[in-house]
Design a protein around this motif. Sequence first.
Motif, mmCIF file in Angstrom:
data_model
loop_
_atom_site.group_PDB
_atom_site.id
_atom_site.type_symbol
_atom_site.label_atom_id
_atom_site.label_comp_id
_atom_site.label_asym_id
_atom_site.label_seq_id
_atom_site.Cartn_x
_atom_site.Cartn_y
_atom_site.Cartn_z
ATOM 1 N N THR A 1 31.633 12.766 -14.554
ATOM 2 C CA THR A 1 31.589 11.337 -14.252
ATOM 3 C C THR A 1 32.345 10.549 -15.311
ATOM 4 O O THR A 1 32.421 10.954 -16.475
ATOM 5 N N LEU A 2 32.891 9.410 -14.893
ATOM 6 C CA LEU A 2 33.580 8.531 -15.833
ATOM 7 C C LEU A 2 32.605 7.902 -16.821
ATOM 8 O O LEU A 2 32.978 7.599 -17.966
ATOM 9 N N THR A 3 31.364 7.712 -16.417
ATOM 10 C CA THR A 3 30.350 7.174 -17.334
ATOM 11 C C THR A 3 30.145 8.096 -18.522
ATOM 12 O O THR A 3 30.134 7.646 -19.676
ATOM 13 N N ALA A 4 29.993 9.381 -18.258
ATOM 14 C CA ALA A 4 29.821 10.344 -19.344
ATOM 15 C C ALA A 4 31.089 10.489 -20.172
ATOM 16 O O ALA A 4 31.025 10.691 -21.394
ATOM 17 N N LYS A 5 32.264 10.362 -19.546
ATOM 18 C CA LYS A 5 33.518 10.455 -20.298
ATOM 19 C C LYS A 5 33.648 9.303 -21.294
ATOM 20 O O LYS A 5 34.039 9.512 -22.456
ATOM 21 N N GLU A 6 33.327 8.090 -20.872
ATOM 22 C CA GLU A 6 33.424 6.951 -21.780
ATOM 23 C C GLU A 6 32.402 7.062 -22.900
ATOM 24 O O GLU A 6 32.693 6.705 -24.052
ATOM 25 N N ILE B 1 29.224 3.157 -15.106
ATOM 26 C CA ILE B 1 28.200 2.162 -15.426
ATOM 27 C C ILE B 1 28.767 1.095 -16.350
ATOM 28 O O ILE B 1 28.495 -0.107 -16.191
ATOM 29 N N GLN B 2 29.583 1.500 -17.324
ATOM 30 C CA GLN B 2 30.163 0.533 -18.254
ATOM 31 C C GLN B 2 31.092 -0.435 -17.539
ATOM 32 O O GLN B 2 31.050 -1.647 -17.787
ATOM 33 N N HIS B 3 31.924 0.089 -16.641
ATOM 34 C CA HIS B 3 32.880 -0.759 -15.930
ATOM 35 C C HIS B 3 32.166 -1.675 -14.932
ATOM 36 O O HIS B 3 32.557 -2.839 -14.749
ATOM 37 N N LEU C 1 19.035 16.306 -29.330
ATOM 38 C CA LEU C 1 19.768 15.177 -28.786
ATOM 39 C C LEU C 1 18.801 14.107 -28.300
ATOM 40 O O LEU C 1 17.660 14.402 -27.920
ATOM 41 N N CYS C 2 19.280 12.863 -28.312
ATOM 42 C CA CYS C 2 18.508 11.772 -27.739
ATOM 43 C C CYS C 2 18.626 11.825 -26.212
ATOM 44 O O CYS C 2 19.345 12.646 -25.651
ATOM 45 N N TYR C 3 17.921 10.924 -25.559
ATOM 46 C CA TYR C 3 17.871 10.968 -24.098
ATOM 47 C C TYR C 3 19.246 10.718 -23.483
ATOM 48 O O TYR C 3 19.662 11.411 -22.555
ATOM 49 N N SER C 4 19.978 9.746 -24.003
ATOM 50 C CA SER C 4 21.276 9.412 -23.430
ATOM 51 C C SER C 4 22.297 10.526 -23.657
ATOM 52 O O SER C 4 23.080 10.846 -22.764
ATOM 53 N N CYS C 5 22.305 11.120 -24.853
ATOM 54 C CA CYS C 5 23.241 12.212 -25.121
ATOM 55 C C CYS C 5 22.906 13.442 -24.285
ATOM 56 O O CYS C 5 23.796 14.223 -23.939
ATOM 57 N N ARG C 6 21.642 13.618 -23.953
ATOM 58 C CA ARG C 6 21.287 14.716 -23.050
ATOM 59 C C ARG C 6 21.904 14.520 -21.672
ATOM 60 O O ARG C 6 22.371 15.480 -21.046
ATOM 61 N N LEU C 7 21.916 13.275 -21.210
ATOM 62 C CA LEU C 7 22.534 13.005 -19.921
ATOM 63 C C LEU C 7 24.037 13.253 -19.956
ATOM 64 O O LEU C 7 24.626 13.731 -18.980
ATOM 65 N N THR C 8 24.663 12.912 -21.097
ATOM 66 C CA THR C 8 26.102 13.152 -21.227
ATOM 67 C C THR C 8 26.418 14.639 -21.220
ATOM 68 O O THR C 8 27.340 15.099 -20.537
ATOM 69 N N ILE C 9 25.653 15.411 -21.990
ATOM 70 C CA ILE C 9 25.874 16.859 -22.037
ATOM 71 C C ILE C 9 25.551 17.497 -20.689
ATOM 72 O O ILE C 9 26.173 18.483 -20.276
ATOM 73 N N LYS C 10 24.601 16.914 -19.987
ATOM 74 C CA LYS C 10 24.236 17.448 -18.682
ATOM 75 C C LYS C 10 25.381 17.339 -17.691
ATOM 76 O O LYS C 10 25.509 18.164 -16.773
ATOM 77 N N ASP C 11 26.227 16.320 -17.864
ATOM 78 C CA ASP C 11 27.376 16.136 -16.970
ATOM 79 C C ASP C 11 28.570 16.991 -17.352
ATOM 80 O O ASP C 11 29.573 16.987 -16.639
#
Length: 561
Positions: free
Chosen positions: A232-237, A340-342, A477-487
Amino acid sequence: MCQVDEEYNGQLEHRVTPRVSKKCVKCKENTAVLIIRAGDAFCRGCFKEYFIHKFRAMLGKNRVIFPGEKVILAVSGGPASSSMLSQVREGLSRDAPKKLRFVPGIIYIDEGGASGQSMEERERAVAQLESVFRATNYHYHIVHLEQVLSLPSSVLEAGSSATEKPQTGSSYKAAVDQFIQTKKNQHPDLSLENAQSHLSSLSMHEVENGVTSPITPEHTQALQKLFASVRTLTAKEDLLHTLRQHLILHTARTQGYTKVMMGDSCSRLAIKLLSNISLGRGASLATDTGFSDPRYGDVVIVRPMRDYSSKEIAYYNRMFDIPSVFIPGLDTKAQDKASIQHLTESFVTKLQTDFPSTVSTIYRTSEKLHTACPPQNTNTQPFAKCLLCVCALDTKLEEFSAYQATLISEQLSQRRGPGPGFTRGTAAAPGLPPASSASQGQCCSSGGGQHQGCMTGEGGCCSSAKEPETVDLKSLLCYSCRLTIKDMVSERTSITSHHQHNLYKDYSRTMCNVNHGLSLFYRQQKMPFPSIYCQRLREGREGEIYTTFLTQKREIATMSA
């Protein structure tokens, strides 16, 4: 009710639109050339004074940067960071009434490798920025994003902040007096004014400007492969922001900088606040949007442009010819709902058009937030900070919490059937542990004896060659970084996981049919379900069950005939 042939004899009242005064609200003499808000009309000279005073007031009110400190400015080429560089040049000039007293430096992170730019485009953008940096006479660092692949592991650790000076008014004033006295002792021929302005030229005499070592195609391919693995672009950003922070932090530590200036404006911080809440970074909002971010300990991030709106920055750059360079990024020409950022940026920008107080309201809300991080000088527990973003871990489980329910759902959904490495005797029926797991996991020290499950050879719990237990990455990892690694899923892993998923679906469907057929057959024959089948189900020997069932079915059919 209104009639078609109704006539209006009286004249309709015209709506009176409020008109803004054409005179400057500050000097009351010159003609206003711009309007920041309704009722705030400024002439050219007053707007410049207002803009400069806002920057000095932000630094003077917080008193985080002490005289003589080395401060590195993170410049991306955009309007906000270019305006911040212009303000620093203005504050360090000889004609400034209240001079800044720190040693500046500049850093630019070349992110073209992540956004798919060619080497020619990247070199062209770097050349444009180098011309801007050379005009400042400050030491600058141009770091390519590919260098994040060769960073040491120390960048993931928070440094010690024991050397940080106390941020009080008396200590700050004493530091200023000591700095001026030191300069006078080192240069007796300099006057007080020259001693203050001498600091602005220290950086270009002490060190040389330089670009980091050239990158290789292998590094670029590895970086592109890393970002291609993110779905996802959200995880990339989010990943790009984390890698950028690591490079800035590493450069600041290696070059001796203790402060990092970011060009985050009020509008950008309002968007960041809402997007971080959506990304699960609510626990670190105070440090992500506040003036100072001390999470790294020895290097503190400051945001002196956080009181400026994007409209004010655009007007200032346009009126006073502040150069900026447009460099396309990951979200360039992306749709509003691409990330999400955009999406948050589009939402806040459109809402600000109809309701001009939107950004300021969100921004004032962020000022009331306080961090839940423990003090930097206290002895915190190991792994108390996230391994990637170095913020306080927010994954402490509480009973009956939504996060606990999410983890339970993930654990239940991750139960796997026979994958490519499936062998007989290793699988277990749903809800039943394998029969051999108790003996394999039992230690000889628990009373079972070495002959029951523990082997003194290689691989046993009493063996010296036993491999140490590994720590789960998610626990660091924190909750948000877990979501990033999950992607982040590589192409090979994605194909293998898809194959395993299809294989498990076929396996589950087949075993359900077999179990249902066995139960139905023995119920029709009014015979008890054989206990040997339950044992073989626990041992994962379903194939033998079906073979035995066919044999018994033939025998029963022969006896019935």
